[in-house]
Design an enzyme around this catalytic site. Structure first.
Site, PDB file in Angstrom:
ATOM      1  N   ASP A 158      -7.032  -2.648  14.665  1.00 18.90           N
ATOM      2  CA  ASP A 158      -8.600  -3.069  14.252  1.00 18.90           C
ATOM      3  C   ASP A 158      -8.618  -4.493  13.250  1.00 18.90           C
ATOM      4  O   ASP A 158      -9.948  -4.807  12.786  1.00 18.90           O
ATOM      5  CB  ASP A 158      -9.340  -1.827  13.689  1.00 18.90           C
ATOM      6  N   HIS A 195      -6.894  -4.920  10.347  1.00 18.27           N
ATOM      7  CA  HIS A 195      -6.797  -4.815   9.051  1.00 18.27           C
ATOM      8  C   HIS A 195      -5.426  -5.240   8.550  1.00 18.27           C
ATOM      9  O   HIS A 195      -4.393  -5.261   9.274  1.00 18.27           O
ATOM     10  CB  HIS A 195      -7.241  -3.341   8.641  1.00 18.27           C
ATOM     11  N   ASP A 211       0.679  -1.260  -0.003  1.00 21.21           N
ATOM     12  CA  ASP A 211       0.028  -0.169   0.035  1.00 21.21           C
ATOM     13  C   ASP A 211       0.808   1.456  -0.097  1.00 21.21           C
ATOM     14  O   ASP A 211       2.023   1.359   0.223  1.00 21.21           O
ATOM     15  CB  ASP A 211      -0.896  -0.071   1.323  1.00 21.21           C
ATOM     16  N   GLU A 257      -9.678  -1.982   5.624  1.00 21.95           N
ATOM     17  CA  GLU A 257     -10.266  -1.605   6.915  1.00 21.95           C
ATOM     18  C   GLU A 257     -11.284  -2.483   7.077  1.00 21.95           C
ATOM     19  O   GLU A 257     -11.820  -3.164   6.210  1.00 21.95           O
ATOM     20  CB  GLU A 257     -10.808  -0.093   6.891  1.00 21.95           C
TER      21      GLU A 257
END
Ligand code: GLP
Length: 262
Positions: free
Chosen positions: A136, A138, A67, A143
């Site tokens: 979280d 990811h 990314d 996400e």
């Protein structure tokens, strides 16, 4: 699936580097999928050491990063291209033209995403994908709520990720709100996947990702569907796993039956 638990962060970093070295011995033109964040820093340090002290040769290796932030120039100190150059590429003999990070400055971001997928396909697909995990759950910048079949695309970051990543920026408002990220589907196409996690702060999320239900709420949980996934965890990150003893038992005994996994 394999869960390898080692005492410290340095231990898992060394273990990961050894696995990569072994694969490179069999396939010198390995296609690596690489991640950023603080987690893989130890792995990269060890690969650099292996290159310098043991002549580990990256001259035929190609890499694709997961990314990149939208809107950061490659020499911005917080861009993922800069991170990779600083922490790995500038210290090994990989050819820069063989390292690919999504271009978050592209005029046409959607076209860049399609092109990225095409380049991975043309290279023959990723042999080893290195992953960290967000607090979280990811992976890359997929996400919670991301499509589990998603491909490389533009993603809006969650408040949680912006907050987590603000530690690298001067002010929280400097953290980009968008990123280009390989999708869950793109990651799942990799031939093998190694997810690294360390520290107590990853304990809860690791437990739900590995032992909880598969859900888009915790995008790392999809890895349970991958036939060749290995989790490399230090003791703190593994501390909430229900089947911790079993994983250890498998790890200790796997040499007895070739190919034995959990
Ligand atoms: C970012 C990256 C992820 C990384 C995550 C965790 O969101 N896009 O690839 O896994 O941060 O970072 P850290 O390793 O610093 O905990």
């Amino acid at each position: 699936m394999e869960v390898i638990v080692r005492k410290t962060y340095e231990d898992i970093s060394r273990e990961g580097a050894k696995i990569i070295r072994k694969k490179m011995a069999k396939k010198p033109d390995l296609i690596l999928g690489l991640a950023t964040g603080s987690t893989p820093l130890g792995l990269y340090k060890e690969l650099v050491r292996m290159h310098k002290e043991e002549e580990l040769d990256f001259s035929q290796v190609k890499s694709f990063n997961l990314d990149e932030y939208v809107g950061l120039v490659p020499d911005h100190p917080q861009s993922y291209r800069y991170f990779m150059n600083e922490n790995l590429f500038d210290h090994i003999n990989i050819k820069k033209e063989n390292t690919r990070v999504p271009d978050g400055m592209a005029n046409d971001l959607e076209a860049e995403c399609l092109q990225y997928e095409e380049e991975i396909r043309k290279a023959g697909g990723i042999d080893i994908q290195v992953l960290g995990i967000g607090s979280d759950g990811h992976i890359a910048f997929n996400e919670p709520g991301s499509s589990l079949g998603s491909r490389t695309r533009i993603k809006t970051l969650t408040k949680q990720t912006i907050e987590d990543n603000s530690r690298f920026f001067e002010k929280e408002k400097d953290v980009p709100r968008f990123a280009l990220t390989m999708g869950i589907g793109s990651i799942m196409d990799s031939r093998s996947i190694f997810l690294f996690a360390d520290g107590e702060r990853k304990g809860d999320v690791i437990a739900v990702a590995i032992e909880g239900p598969i859900t888009a709420d915790i995008t790392a949980s999809i890895l349970q569907m991958h036939p060749r996934v290995t989790y490399l965890l230090d003791e703190a990150a593994a501390s909430k796993l229900k089947r911790r003893d079993y994983y250890r038992w498998v790890d200790e005994n796997k040499a007895k039956v070739k190919g034995a996994t959990t």
